[in-house]
Design an enzyme around this catalytic site. Sequence first.
Site, mmCIF file in Angstrom:
data_model
loop_
_atom_site.group_PDB
_atom_site.id
_atom_site.type_symbol
_atom_site.label_atom_id
_atom_site.label_comp_id
_atom_site.label_asym_id
_atom_site.label_seq_id
_atom_site.Cartn_x
_atom_site.Cartn_y
_atom_site.Cartn_z
ATOM 1 N N LYS A 1 -9.985 4.660 6.066
ATOM 2 C CA LYS A 1 -9.389 3.896 7.162
ATOM 3 C C LYS A 1 -8.110 4.588 7.637
ATOM 4 O O LYS A 1 -7.470 5.370 6.923
ATOM 5 C CB LYS A 1 -9.075 2.452 6.741
ATOM 6 C CG LYS A 1 -8.118 2.298 5.551
ATOM 7 C CD LYS A 1 -6.652 2.348 5.908
ATOM 8 C CE LYS A 1 -5.744 2.185 4.692
ATOM 9 N NZ LYS A 1 -4.319 2.491 4.971
ATOM 10 N N ASP B 1 -5.876 -3.959 0.638
ATOM 11 C CA ASP B 1 -6.744 -3.247 1.576
ATOM 12 C C ASP B 1 -8.230 -3.517 1.350
ATOM 13 O O ASP B 1 -9.044 -3.237 2.222
ATOM 14 C CB ASP B 1 -6.523 -1.731 1.460
ATOM 15 C CG ASP B 1 -5.264 -1.254 2.154
ATOM 16 O OD1 ASP B 1 -4.699 -2.025 2.941
ATOM 17 O OD2 ASP B 1 -4.850 -0.110 1.897
#
Length: 281
Positions: free
Chosen positions: A9, A132
């Site tokens: 990401k 996350d």
Amino acid sequence: MLKFAAPAKLNLTLEVLGKRPDGFHEIRSVLQAVSLCDTLSFEKSENTIVTCDLPGWSVEASLVTKAVDLLRETAGFSGGVNIRVDKHIPLMSGLGGDSSDAAVVLRGLNELGELGLTRGELVDLAAQLGSDVVFFLYGGTALAEGRGDKITPLPPISPMSVVIVVPGIPREPGKTGRMYAALNPGHYTDGSITSSVIEIIRSSGKFYPRLVFNTFENIAFRDFTLRRVHVEHLLKLGAADVYLAGSGPALFTMFEEEEKARDLFTRCKMQGMEAYLVRTL
């Protein structure tokens, strides 16, 4: 055998609003999955064995093992499983590789063990593993709030090419926590930068690289091993803008034209850099 991709990401924005009573920091961040992926394979077995051939990867330190243990403790997962982790996302780089792997473990064992956990139940478990991890149950483009574990999916942005470079400097375990601790109130923002980016994404479906914001850039080049020279090198090679990926040390630059991205990627590789050419997902 089951096989899943675990994407990296990028933080297109990363605002820290302040410190929370629980000791964590309140954030607002637009997250974007990219095509740099680990691959995890799952196969039933008598015992549980986790393997990875990447030097420096530790099964004890990885969230992969913690995700398996969590499912045993809370969801009734039993029996053995062979998990093979083929790592392509660089370790401790700010790209979320370990969190993404953990999310895939939750999904993979939920399917392999026929646990029947819902998306909401997986989200609750993911939040226990790390801030996350929740995002990687969604992927794509999303808003992260709270300590990063409150995820709101956003419309996908128009595909973009990204060149990611990981400078050849020591990787620092625990660096993200130390970076949060190094922030002061002058580095806090009110979330409006992220709101503006979301408005543009929702109205046009586009993201413009000039909109990238990461408050960690206020301290990453001053208090940690990353230096401005790493950014300046990429600019000299032809990058228009260079940004810190999460807590770093990975750096990235974005292009609408794949050919321009490929040209920069080629120049980086010719310089002996650890570089990756990827696409937004």
